[in-house]
Design a protein around this motif. Structure first.
Motif, PDB file in Angstrom:
ATOM      1  N   ARG A 249       0.678  -5.866   0.151  1.00  0.00           N
ATOM      2  CA  ARG A 249       0.608  -7.349   1.003  1.00  0.00           C
ATOM      3  C   ARG A 249       1.693  -8.065   0.150  1.00  0.00           C
ATOM      4  O   ARG A 249       2.047  -7.828  -0.943  1.00  0.00           O
ATOM      5  N   PRO A 250       2.138  -8.854   0.925  1.00  0.00           N
ATOM      6  CA  PRO A 250       3.091  -9.798   0.194  1.00  0.00           C
ATOM      7  C   PRO A 250       2.582 -10.670  -0.880  1.00  0.00           C
ATOM      8  O   PRO A 250       1.464 -10.979  -0.851  1.00  0.00           O
ATOM      9  N   ASN A 251       3.327 -10.994  -1.935  1.00  0.00           N
ATOM     10  CA  ASN A 251       3.095 -11.555  -3.310  1.00  0.00           C
ATOM     11  C   ASN A 251       1.802 -11.022  -3.767  1.00  0.00           C
ATOM     12  O   ASN A 251       0.975 -11.736  -4.246  1.00  0.00           O
ATOM     13  N   ASP A 252       1.622  -9.782  -3.770  1.00  0.00           N
ATOM     14  CA  ASP A 252       0.566  -8.837  -4.432  1.00  0.00           C
ATOM     15  C   ASP A 252       0.812  -9.141  -5.778  1.00  0.00           C
ATOM     16  O   ASP A 252       1.873  -9.621  -6.223  1.00  0.00           O
ATOM     17  N   TYR A 253      -0.178  -8.805  -6.682  1.00  0.00           N
ATOM     18  CA  TYR A 253      -0.022  -9.162  -8.263  1.00  0.00           C
ATOM     19  C   TYR A 253       1.080  -8.158  -8.641  1.00  0.00           C
ATOM     20  O   TYR A 253       1.627  -8.601  -9.722  1.00  0.00           O
ATOM     21  N   SER A 254       1.250  -7.216  -8.030  1.00  0.00           N
ATOM     22  CA  SER A 254       2.315  -6.222  -8.630  1.00  0.00           C
ATOM     23  C   SER A 254       3.836  -6.695  -8.980  1.00  0.00           C
ATOM     24  O   SER A 254       4.521  -6.112  -9.503  1.00  0.00           O
ATOM     25  N   GLY A 255       4.146  -7.516  -7.759  1.00  0.00           N
ATOM     26  CA  GLY A 255       5.613  -7.967  -8.043  1.00  0.00           C
ATOM     27  C   GLY A 255       6.404  -7.085  -7.607  1.00  0.00           C
ATOM     28  O   GLY A 255       7.607  -7.346  -7.450  1.00  0.00           O
ATOM     29  N   SER A 256       6.081  -5.855  -6.891  1.00  0.00           N
ATOM     30  CA  SER A 256       6.810  -5.055  -6.241  1.00  0.00           C
ATOM     31  C   SER A 256       7.451  -5.246  -4.973  1.00  0.00           C
ATOM     32  O   SER A 256       6.661  -5.750  -4.239  1.00  0.00           O
ATOM     33  N   ILE A 257       8.940  -5.154  -4.500  1.00  0.00           N
ATOM     34  CA  ILE A 257       9.153  -5.734  -3.170  1.00  0.00           C
ATOM     35  C   ILE A 257       9.282  -4.292  -2.504  1.00  0.00           C
ATOM     36  O   ILE A 257       9.771  -2.998  -2.616  1.00  0.00           O
ATOM     37  N   LEU A 258       8.813  -4.568  -1.371  1.00  0.00           N
ATOM     38  CA  LEU A 258       8.488  -3.373  -0.254  1.00  0.00           C
ATOM     39  C   LEU A 258      10.171  -3.138   0.200  1.00  0.00           C
ATOM     40  O   LEU A 258      11.066  -4.156   0.449  1.00  0.00           O
ATOM     41  N   GLY A 259      10.585  -1.748   0.204  1.00  0.00           N
ATOM     42  CA  GLY A 259      11.482  -1.242   0.935  1.00  0.00           C
ATOM     43  C   GLY A 259      13.031  -1.280  -0.144  1.00  0.00           C
ATOM     44  O   GLY A 259      13.842  -0.641   0.411  1.00  0.00           O
TER      45      GLY A 259
END
Ligand code: AMP
Ligand code: MN
Ligand code: MN
Ligand code: MN
Length: 286
Positions: A249-259
């Motif tokens: 999901r956007p702004n997840d705890y993980s901070g990883s960026i989709l794509g």
């Protein structure tokens, strides 16, 4: 710009398959694999949207496996999604999620948290795929925890008060199903299992013997050190290297960026060199 691991509402992600593709494209992605848990139902919609955006969609799935009593995830890439044996295995793995939800909800009830069964189901777009992510969301929304991470460390993680041991697919069956459908089998996020060096060696050796071909050298918000370490392990065990955001999901705890995954270390053999189209052009074999 490549991302070979992400989720949609078909499993425990917040965006529809088309929304996932659009966001990946907006973030600069050119090659994307949608890898919902135990389900390929989002691939058709993702493929149609990818064609619109002009990006390449790779068929993906993340299969839940129980290996030596521990939960391990195996990503399948670039397979034939209509393969009957693969679909039979996925349907089997999906069975039992509702029973597990009931067992977890009963444990939460003992801790004074009621309504988890209905609460988690209400948050799952696909009830058959109700997961601990939905339970975490339920716990957050009802003020029992502050965030997803805390939901797992306090209640839902392995060995925590509301954890339930569940028999997912066997490692051998997951690898055989992916390979039988013409795909590449990849160990998901090996840096996240908390395995000892010995357990990792056993997993990598067994996986390789079973015909597994790759491992994620980059996952989510892992750092450069992780990438260097797992690139060395991939090299040692003769495994191809994959990379995925594990976006939910956007702004997840993980901070990883989709794509948009960071570059892999130079000693890696990237898994995308072995996708059918690329391989046919370059004449490569794993
Ligand atoms: P399930 O397949 O229902 O067991 O749910 C597993 C999902 O929960 C994973 O795919 C992750 O999205 C999430 N998850 C598991 N462990 C953690 C953790 N420690 N922190 C945050 N999310 C987690
Ligand atoms: Mn998930
Ligand atoms: Mn996973
Ligand atoms: Mn995942």
């Amino acid at each position: 710009m490549i991302d070979l691991h992400c989720h949609s509402t078909v499993s425990d992600g917040a965006l529809s398959p088309a929304e996932v593709v659009r966001l990946a494209h907006a973030n600069g992605s050119t090659v994307l694999a949608l890898t919902d848990h135990d389900h390929t139902g989002g691939l058709a919609q993702a493929r149609a949207e990818a064609a619109q955006c002009g990006i390449r969609l790779i068929n993906g799935v993340e299969i839940s496996v129980t290996w030596r009593g521990r939960s391990v995830h195996i990503v399948g890439l670039d397979f034939d999604e209509d393969n009957p044996a693969l679909q039979t295995l996925l349907a089997q793995v999906r069975k039992g999620r509702l029973e597990r939800l009931a067992a977890i909800a009963a444990k939460l009830e003992k801790k004074g948290i009621g309504g988890a069964y209905e609460g988690a189901l209400a948050l799952a777009a696909n009830p058959e795929m109700v997961s601990r992510t939905h339970l975490a969301e339920f716990l957050i929304q009802n003020g029992h925890v502050r965030n997803k991470q805390q939901a797992f460390t306090k209640y839902l993680g392995e060995g925590k008060p509301a954890s339930v041991v569940h028999e997912w697919a066997a490692l051998s069956d997951a690898v055989a199903a992916i390979r039988g459908a013409g795909g590449l089998a990849v160990i998901a996020h090996p840096m996240r299992y908390g395995f000892s060096a010995t357990a990792k060696r056993n997993l990598f050796e067994e996986f390789k013997e079973l015909g597994g071909q790759g491992m994620e050298v980059h996952s989510g918000n892992c750092d450069k050190n992780d990438r260097l370490n797992y690139a060395l392990l991939a090299e040692r065990y003769g495994l191809l290297a994959s990379a995925g955001s594990d976006f939910h999901r956007p702004n997840d705890y993980s901070g990883s960026i989709l794509g948009a995954c960071p570059q892999l270390p130079a000693n890696c053999r990237p898994v995308w060199d072995y996708f059918k189209e690329t391989k046919a052009a370059a004449g490569k074999t794993v």
